[in-house]
Design a protein around this motif. Structure first.
Motif, mmCIF file in Angstrom:
data_model
loop_
_atom_site.group_PDB
_atom_site.id
_atom_site.type_symbol
_atom_site.label_atom_id
_atom_site.label_comp_id
_atom_site.label_asym_id
_atom_site.label_seq_id
_atom_site.Cartn_x
_atom_site.Cartn_y
_atom_site.Cartn_z
ATOM 1 N N ALA A 163 0.772 -1.065 -0.038
ATOM 2 C CA ALA A 163 -0.082 0.028 -0.042
ATOM 3 C C ALA A 163 0.931 1.239 -0.052
ATOM 4 O O ALA A 163 1.821 1.380 0.830
ATOM 5 C CB ALA A 163 -0.848 -0.046 1.113
ATOM 6 N N ALA A 164 0.406 2.310 -0.884
ATOM 7 C CA ALA A 164 1.210 3.675 -1.010
ATOM 8 C C ALA A 164 0.502 4.234 0.358
ATOM 9 O O ALA A 164 -0.636 3.762 1.027
ATOM 10 C CB ALA A 164 0.907 4.283 -2.116
ATOM 11 N N ALA A 237 -3.130 3.702 13.146
ATOM 12 C CA ALA A 237 -3.227 2.951 14.666
ATOM 13 C C ALA A 237 -4.782 3.013 14.912
ATOM 14 O O ALA A 237 -5.186 1.977 15.856
ATOM 15 C CB ALA A 237 -2.432 3.478 15.707
ATOM 16 N N ALA A 238 -5.515 3.734 14.447
ATOM 17 C CA ALA A 238 -7.216 3.868 14.671
ATOM 18 C C ALA A 238 -7.809 2.768 13.837
ATOM 19 O O ALA A 238 -9.281 2.680 14.178
ATOM 20 C CB ALA A 238 -7.751 5.145 14.390
ATOM 21 N N ILE A 239 -7.129 1.842 13.235
ATOM 22 C CA ILE A 239 -7.753 0.869 12.308
ATOM 23 C C ILE A 239 -8.164 -0.353 13.262
ATOM 24 O O ILE A 239 -7.142 -0.855 14.047
ATOM 25 C CB ILE A 239 -7.389 0.329 11.166
ATOM 26 C CG1 ILE A 239 -6.971 1.383 10.298
ATOM 27 C CG2 ILE A 239 -7.776 -0.852 10.827
ATOM 28 C CD1 ILE A 239 -6.292 1.117 8.753
ATOM 29 N N ASP A 261 5.882 -1.081 8.880
ATOM 30 C CA ASP A 261 5.485 -0.084 9.901
ATOM 31 C C ASP A 261 3.814 -0.010 9.908
ATOM 32 O O ASP A 261 3.340 0.277 10.972
ATOM 33 C CB ASP A 261 5.882 1.416 9.278
ATOM 34 C CG ASP A 261 5.681 2.484 10.298
ATOM 35 O OD1 ASP A 261 6.316 2.212 11.424
ATOM 36 O OD2 ASP A 261 5.135 3.294 9.903
ATOM 37 N N PHE A 262 3.252 -0.149 8.858
ATOM 38 C CA PHE A 262 1.826 -0.258 8.553
ATOM 39 C C PHE A 262 1.414 -1.479 9.548
ATOM 40 O O PHE A 262 0.549 -1.483 10.575
ATOM 41 C CB PHE A 262 1.481 -0.850 7.421
ATOM 42 C CG PHE A 262 0.971 0.692 6.603
ATOM 43 C CD1 PHE A 262 0.125 1.590 7.015
ATOM 44 C CD2 PHE A 262 1.552 0.510 5.110
ATOM 45 C CE1 PHE A 262 0.143 2.750 6.007
ATOM 46 C CE2 PHE A 262 1.263 1.480 4.221
ATOM 47 C CZ PHE A 262 0.704 2.642 4.900
ATOM 48 N N ALA A 263 1.981 -2.484 9.800
ATOM 49 C CA ALA A 263 1.851 -3.674 10.453
ATOM 50 C C ALA A 263 1.964 -3.536 11.910
ATOM 51 O O ALA A 263 1.370 -4.124 12.931
ATOM 52 C CB ALA A 263 2.541 -4.926 9.876
#
Length: 298
Positions: A163-164, A237-239, A261-263
């Motif tokens: 993901a971008a 982080a709000a997901i 970092d997303f993970a």
């Protein structure tokens, strides 16, 4: 009898080899059903709607379309799911209004598209730009203020593929567009395995891009200064729904560090790294993509 067993064994080997045909970049004609269309905000949105079962919605990346990013995985996913894969507004076979495209443009059209089709209780997946769009969409859909007559459907699972949107999107000038047949080989820039870029693939990609005629969308998006303010790297982080992050180990477009970092920031997210793979596992390594996604969806 022994001769019969030998011949049967040889025949089985031949069938096995035929089944393991070399991976190609683009799905063959006739594999996918005819596309459907629906009006969203008065504009035509084209999409695939295949299979039955729990719904999975697929959102493609920048300057692409559903049958390119997802062509190799739509049918396998449809074995146990209803798969809805749209050409985003401005791309593929969908309408291309002259507007200042930004991430919110795609989020708004995605929400209205899902609302129009009455899609509920669905997993949402996005590749590259599509990953940015679905992350932004999820953040907005899960907010308490998403209520009332025009509330958009809330996903129950999220898949981010290379993901971008982790950090600011920068453009150093006009987006280069295809001008000749050799430019059809430009898709090789996203691949780890350059052998997939055959003469046939180059010619097919050139034809796909000519038919899509999305150059204006590309340039309008890249030139829009609002896009830099739409990143999600510090917001994910709000997901709060189950999330799978799938990333090509050798992605030359969006680095693996962004995926890590997303993970790390999304609570409970799982990261699957696809080895020897570039920017789009669903294109380059569809079997590995399916191996990561199917258990998550179940």
């Amino acid at each position: 009898m022994r001769w019969f067993r030998l011949v049967a064994g040889l025949a089985a080997c031949v069938l096995s080899l035929q089944a393991q045909a070399p991976q190609t970049l683009f799905v063959a004609l006739g594999v996918l059903p005819p596309e459907k269309s629906v009006e969203v905000f008065g504009e035509k949105i084209v999409y695939y709607d295949v299979g039955t079962g729990p719904t999975v919605v697929l959102v493609h990346g920048f300057a692409s379309q559903a049958n390119v990013d997802w062509g190799h995985v739509i049918r396998p996913l449809a074995a146990h799911h209803r798969v809805v894969a749209l050409d985003q507004v401005g791309f593929g076979e969908s309408a291309k209004p002259t507007i200042d495209y930004d991430i919110q443009t795609f989020v708004d059209f995605l929400g209205e598209f899902l609302r129009t089709l009455k899609v509920e209780h669905f997993a949402l997946a996005g590749e590259s730009l599509g990953g940015w769009v679905v992350a932004s969409y999820t953040l907005q859909a899960l907010r308490p203020e998403n209520a009332g007559k025009y509330a958009v459907p809330k996903p129950n699972k999220l898949i981010l593929e290379d993901a971008a949107g982790h950090k600011a999107f920068h453009s150093d000038g006009p987006s280069p567009l295809m001008s000749s047949l050799k430019d059809g080989a430009s898709i090789a820039s996203i691949l780890y395995d350059k052998s997939l870029m055959t003469d046939e693939a180059m010619r097919e990609n050139f034809a796909i891009k000519l038919k899509a005629n999305d150059g204006n969308t590309q340039r309008l998006f890249r030139a829009n200064p609002k896009v830099d303010g739409e990143t999600v790297g510090d917001k994910v982080a709000a997901i709060s729904i189950p999330t799978l992050v799938v990333w090509g180990e050798d992605d030359p477009i969006v680095p693996l560090e962004d995926g890590k970092d997303f993970a790390a920031k999304i609570p409970g997210a799982k990261l699957v790294i696809v080895p020897k793979c570039g920017h789009a596992p669903s294109i380059e390594r569809p079997e590995d993509f399916m191996a990561a996604v199917e258990p998550f969806l179940k």
